[in-house]
Design a protein around this motif. Structure first.
Motif, PDB file in Angstrom:
ATOM      1  N   PHE A  20     -19.188   5.413 -11.736  1.00  0.00           N
ATOM      2  CA  PHE A  20     -18.947   4.879 -10.397  1.00  0.00           C
ATOM      3  C   PHE A  20     -18.022   5.835  -9.643  1.00  0.00           C
ATOM      4  N   THR A  21     -18.554   6.459  -8.600  1.00  0.00           N
ATOM      5  CA  THR A  21     -17.758   7.381  -7.793  1.00  0.00           C
ATOM      6  C   THR A  21     -17.626   6.823  -6.383  1.00  0.00           C
ATOM      7  N   VAL A  22     -16.517   7.170  -5.747  1.00  0.00           N
ATOM      8  CA  VAL A  22     -16.278   6.726  -4.372  1.00  0.00           C
ATOM      9  C   VAL A  22     -15.956   7.928  -3.487  1.00  0.00           C
ATOM     10  N   ASP A  23     -16.254   7.770  -2.209  1.00  0.00           N
ATOM     11  CA  ASP A  23     -15.945   8.758  -1.188  1.00  0.00           C
ATOM     12  C   ASP A  23     -15.064   8.088  -0.140  1.00  0.00           C
ATOM     13  N   THR A  24     -14.518   8.897   0.749  1.00  0.00           N
ATOM     14  CA  THR A  24     -13.782   8.364   1.896  1.00  0.00           C
ATOM     15  C   THR A  24     -14.787   8.064   3.010  1.00  0.00           C
ATOM     16  N   PRO A  25     -14.396   7.269   3.997  1.00  0.00           N
ATOM     17  CA  PRO A  25     -15.293   7.007   5.130  1.00  0.00           C
ATOM     18  C   PRO A  25     -15.693   8.285   5.869  1.00  0.00           C
ATOM     19  N   GLU A  26     -14.823   9.280   5.864  1.00  0.00           N
ATOM     20  CA  GLU A  26     -15.142  10.551   6.525  1.00  0.00           C
ATOM     21  C   GLU A  26     -16.214  11.325   5.760  1.00  0.00           C
ATOM     22  N   GLU A  27     -16.250  11.155   4.446  1.00  0.00           N
ATOM     23  CA  GLU A  27     -17.215  11.867   3.616  1.00  0.00           C
ATOM     24  C   GLU A  27     -18.588  11.198   3.597  1.00  0.00           C
ATOM     25  N   ALA A  28     -18.633   9.894   3.822  1.00  0.00           N
ATOM     26  CA  ALA A  28     -19.908   9.162   3.756  1.00  0.00           C
ATOM     27  C   ALA A  28     -19.995   8.106   4.863  1.00  0.00           C
ATOM     28  N   PRO A  29     -19.926   8.533   6.138  1.00  0.00           N
ATOM     29  CA  PRO A  29     -19.940   7.558   7.239  1.00  0.00           C
ATOM     30  C   PRO A  29     -21.229   6.738   7.307  1.00  0.00           C
ATOM     31  N   GLU A  30     -22.326   7.304   6.810  1.00  0.00           N
ATOM     32  CA  GLU A  30     -23.607   6.596   6.866  1.00  0.00           C
ATOM     33  C   GLU A  30     -23.589   5.316   6.028  1.00  0.00           C
ATOM     34  N   VAL A  31     -22.822   5.291   4.945  1.00  0.00           N
ATOM     35  CA  VAL A  31     -22.732   4.091   4.096  1.00  0.00           C
ATOM     36  C   VAL A  31     -22.030   2.978   4.867  1.00  0.00           C
ATOM     37  N   LEU A  32     -20.911   3.309   5.485  1.00  0.00           N
ATOM     38  CA  LEU A  32     -20.169   2.317   6.270  1.00  0.00           C
ATOM     39  C   LEU A  32     -21.003   1.834   7.453  1.00  0.00           C
ATOM     40  N   GLU A  33     -21.688   2.741   8.113  1.00  0.00           N
ATOM     41  CA  GLU A  33     -22.535   2.359   9.251  1.00  0.00           C
ATOM     42  C   GLU A  33     -23.648   1.413   8.809  1.00  0.00           C
ATOM     43  N   ARG A  34     -24.252   1.698   7.664  1.00  0.00           N
ATOM     44  CA  ARG A  34     -25.348   0.862   7.167  1.00  0.00           C
ATOM     45  C   ARG A  34     -24.848  -0.549   6.830  1.00  0.00           C
ATOM     46  N   ILE A  35     -23.748  -0.634   6.108  1.00  0.00           N
ATOM     47  CA  ILE A  35     -23.212  -1.946   5.727  1.00  0.00           C
ATOM     48  C   ILE A  35     -22.738  -2.707   6.964  1.00  0.00           C
TER      49      ILE A  35
END
Length: 153
Positions: A43-58
């Motif tokens: 299980f790996t995590v990124d910051t919102p800056e590194e993966a904005p598409e995930v936050l946008e999708r959710i």
């Protein structure tokens, strides 16, 4: 740079600004343990800056399905596919964790889950949900709820 969550030596890395950082780190580690034990997935995590598409999708799913907008800032995100399911996670500063389970095969399970870290209040935007309690060695008492997705994402 992605951070691999260690569920043996629980760390607040990336979660330091949360008022319930230790409990949120335990909650994140609890998720990491589940995926390692069930799927042999790290299980790996990124910051919102590194993966904005995930936050946008959710955020889009929450808004379209239930008109929910989370007030707290996102601290960590994760998205991956295992066992024919796409999993998306957001860990918020308030101590809230949201995950989207989306079976890729037509007709499979698709839902949004909410988990509240030990010590946090139910956020106003989730006050309509009833939360069940679950004990965790890593996270203390986790309160959780969910809803089934109706749309296609």
């Amino acid at each position: 740079m992605p951070y691999t969550v260690d569920f043996v030596n629980v760390s607040t890395t990336g979660l330091e600004s949360s008022p319930v950082a230790d409990a949120l780190a335990g909650l994140r580690a609890n998720e990491a343990r589940y995926f390692k034990n069930k799927y042999e997935h790290d299980f790996t995590v990124d910051t919102p800056e590194e993966a904005p598409e995930v936050l946008e999708r959710i955020s889009r799913i929450l808004k379209e399905e239930r008109d929910i907008v989370i007030a707290s800032p996102a601290l960590n995100l994760s998205e991956f596919e295992v066992g024919g399911v796409r999993w998306s996670y957001v860990f918020y500063e308030s101590g809230l964790s949201i995950n989207v389970l989306y079976t890729l095969e037509e007709g499979g399970k698709r839902a949004v889950g909410f988990k509240l870290s030990d010590g946090m209040e139910v956020p106003e935007e989730l006050s309509a949900f009833k939360f069940a309690r679950q004990k965790s060695k890593l996270a203390g008492t986790i309160r959780g709820s969910f809803f089934v997705l109706k749309g296609e994402y």
